[in-house]
Design a protein around this motif. Structure first.
Motif, PDB file in Angstrom:
ATOM      1  N   UNK A  37      54.735  74.608  44.085  1.00  0.00           N
ATOM      2  CA  UNK A  37      53.802  73.559  44.000  1.00  0.00           C
ATOM      3  C   UNK A  37      54.675  72.271  44.145  1.00  0.00           C
ATOM      4  N   UNK A  38      54.547  71.257  44.914  1.00  0.00           N
ATOM      5  CA  UNK A  38      55.286  70.316  45.638  1.00  0.00           C
ATOM      6  C   UNK A  38      55.195  68.826  44.408  1.00  0.00           C
ATOM      7  N   UNK A  39      53.994  68.905  43.671  1.00  0.00           N
ATOM      8  CA  UNK A  39      53.985  67.885  42.671  1.00  0.00           C
ATOM      9  C   UNK A  39      52.929  67.934  41.781  1.00  0.00           C
ATOM     10  N   UNK A  40      52.634  67.243  41.109  1.00  0.00           N
ATOM     11  CA  UNK A  40      51.478  67.265  39.924  1.00  0.00           C
ATOM     12  C   UNK A  40      50.200  67.291  40.813  1.00  0.00           C
ATOM     13  N   UNK A  41      49.904  66.394  41.788  1.00  0.00           N
ATOM     14  CA  UNK A  41      48.714  66.173  42.472  1.00  0.00           C
ATOM     15  C   UNK A  41      48.395  67.387  43.388  1.00  0.00           C
ATOM     16  N   UNK A  71      55.763  60.838  30.106  1.00  0.00           N
ATOM     17  CA  UNK A  71      54.841  59.613  29.990  1.00  0.00           C
ATOM     18  C   UNK A  71      54.183  59.461  31.432  1.00  0.00           C
ATOM     19  N   UNK A  72      54.908  59.243  32.441  1.00  0.00           N
ATOM     20  CA  UNK A  72      54.413  59.188  33.661  1.00  0.00           C
ATOM     21  C   UNK A  72      53.614  60.209  34.143  1.00  0.00           C
ATOM     22  N   UNK A  73      53.767  61.489  33.893  1.00  0.00           N
ATOM     23  CA  UNK A  73      53.003  62.469  34.318  1.00  0.00           C
ATOM     24  C   UNK A  73      51.799  62.426  33.452  1.00  0.00           C
ATOM     25  N   UNK A  74      51.567  62.230  32.142  1.00  0.00           N
ATOM     26  CA  UNK A  74      50.511  62.083  31.309  1.00  0.00           C
ATOM     27  C   UNK A  74      49.484  61.112  32.029  1.00  0.00           C
ATOM     28  N   UNK A  75      50.064  59.905  32.463  1.00  0.00           N
ATOM     29  CA  UNK A  75      49.236  58.870  33.070  1.00  0.00           C
ATOM     30  C   UNK A  75      48.541  59.378  34.179  1.00  0.00           C
ATOM     31  N   UNK A  76      49.599  60.028  35.273  1.00  0.00           N
ATOM     32  CA  UNK A  76      48.934  60.566  36.321  1.00  0.00           C
ATOM     33  C   UNK A  76      47.921  61.773  36.206  1.00  0.00           C
ATOM     34  N   UNK A  77      48.183  62.564  35.109  1.00  0.00           N
ATOM     35  CA  UNK A  77      47.217  63.716  34.888  1.00  0.00           C
ATOM     36  C   UNK A  77      45.722  63.057  34.240  1.00  0.00           C
TER      37      UNK A  77
END
Length: 258
Positions: A37-41, A71-77
């Motif tokens: 996987x390349x990123x969360x998106x 924290x950044x990843x949770x915002x993105x999710x």
């Protein structure tokens, strides 16, 4: 499944508390078919999952490869999955272009937040648990000190690893314990019936153990006379003012509803 490569240990996704087995199977199957996987998106586009399941993966550190903090990843999710139902949604037939997300200025997580996430999701911290002691002693007694203290009473701090329950010839309950000292060496303890009744085990954690150092056939152990479970420090995420936390959560909700 857990694997060891050199000095690195990789824990399987099944260790994560409440992570759905179907999600685990889908993650592994898709990675095997399409590669890393390349990123969360990229992950969210390929894996049908809910916000709750994504949050578990983020808090467990699965997306550390993105170099973004949790924290950044949770915002993105929240941005990507805020409208998803709690149950895993159906995968999309066609790829939909994702809107650009501008992450607000977020303070980095407290260094100890990860340890509390790990205890919640894995059952144990991946850092040195002695760093979490609320009442840290000025000096730690170690297993290496046992030979010089034979037949003496000492106090040693140990992180509980395993318990063996057994019975005496009179059918009284007693225990054998295995702990780790502050340097990572194993402590073997003997808990005779009176000690076992008065000072029982109280779950995983660090204990202040008082006992006599004994030796048999060159093997050292500790006959326990007192054992107290030591408290950990407070989770830094919940030591803040509740009003500030509520405002921050409200701001997050408003951002994703816009």
């Amino acid at each position: 499944m857990t694997k060891i490569y050199g000095k690195k240990i990789y824990l399987g996704l099944a260790f994560i508390k409440d992570l759905d087995q179907r999600t685990i199977e889908q993650i592994l199957r898709t990675r095997k078919t399409y590669g890393a996987y390349r990123s969360l998106t990229d992950f969210v586009k390929k894996i049908p999952l809910s916000l709750d399941q994504a949050s578990l993966l983020i808090k467990a550190g699965v997306f550390g490869f993105t170099k973004k903090n949790k924290k950044e990843l949770l915002w993105e999710a929240h941005f990507l999955l805020a409208n998803a139902k709690k149950a895993s949604p159906m995968p999309k037939l066609f790829e939909v272009e994702t809107k650009h997300l501008t992450i607000p200025n977020i303070s980095p997580p407290h260094p100890l937040e990860t340890a509390f996430d790990e205890m919640e999701l894995l059952g144990f911290p991946l850092c040195n648990p002695f760093d979490l002691l609320k009442n840290r002693p000025s000096h730690f007694f170690r297993v290496i000190d046992f030979p010089n203290n034979l037949n003496k009473s000492i106090i040693i701090y140990g992180y509980l690893v395993a318990i063996k329950n057994t019975r005496t010839s009179k059918n009284d309950r007693m225990n054998f314990g295995t702990f780790l000292d502050v340097s990572g060496q194993f402590i073997d303890t003997v808990h005779f019936p009176q000690s076992s009744r008065q000072w029982p085990f109280r779950g995983r954690g660090i204990y202040a153990i008082t006992g006599k150092v004994v030796e048999e056939f060159g093997f050292y152990s500790l006959e326990v006379t007192e054992m107290i479970k030591e408290p950990f420090i407070d989770d830094p995420r919940y030591s803040e003012d509740n009003g500030k936390l509520a405002i921050r959560r409200k701001t997050m909700r408003q951002t994703f509803e816009e």
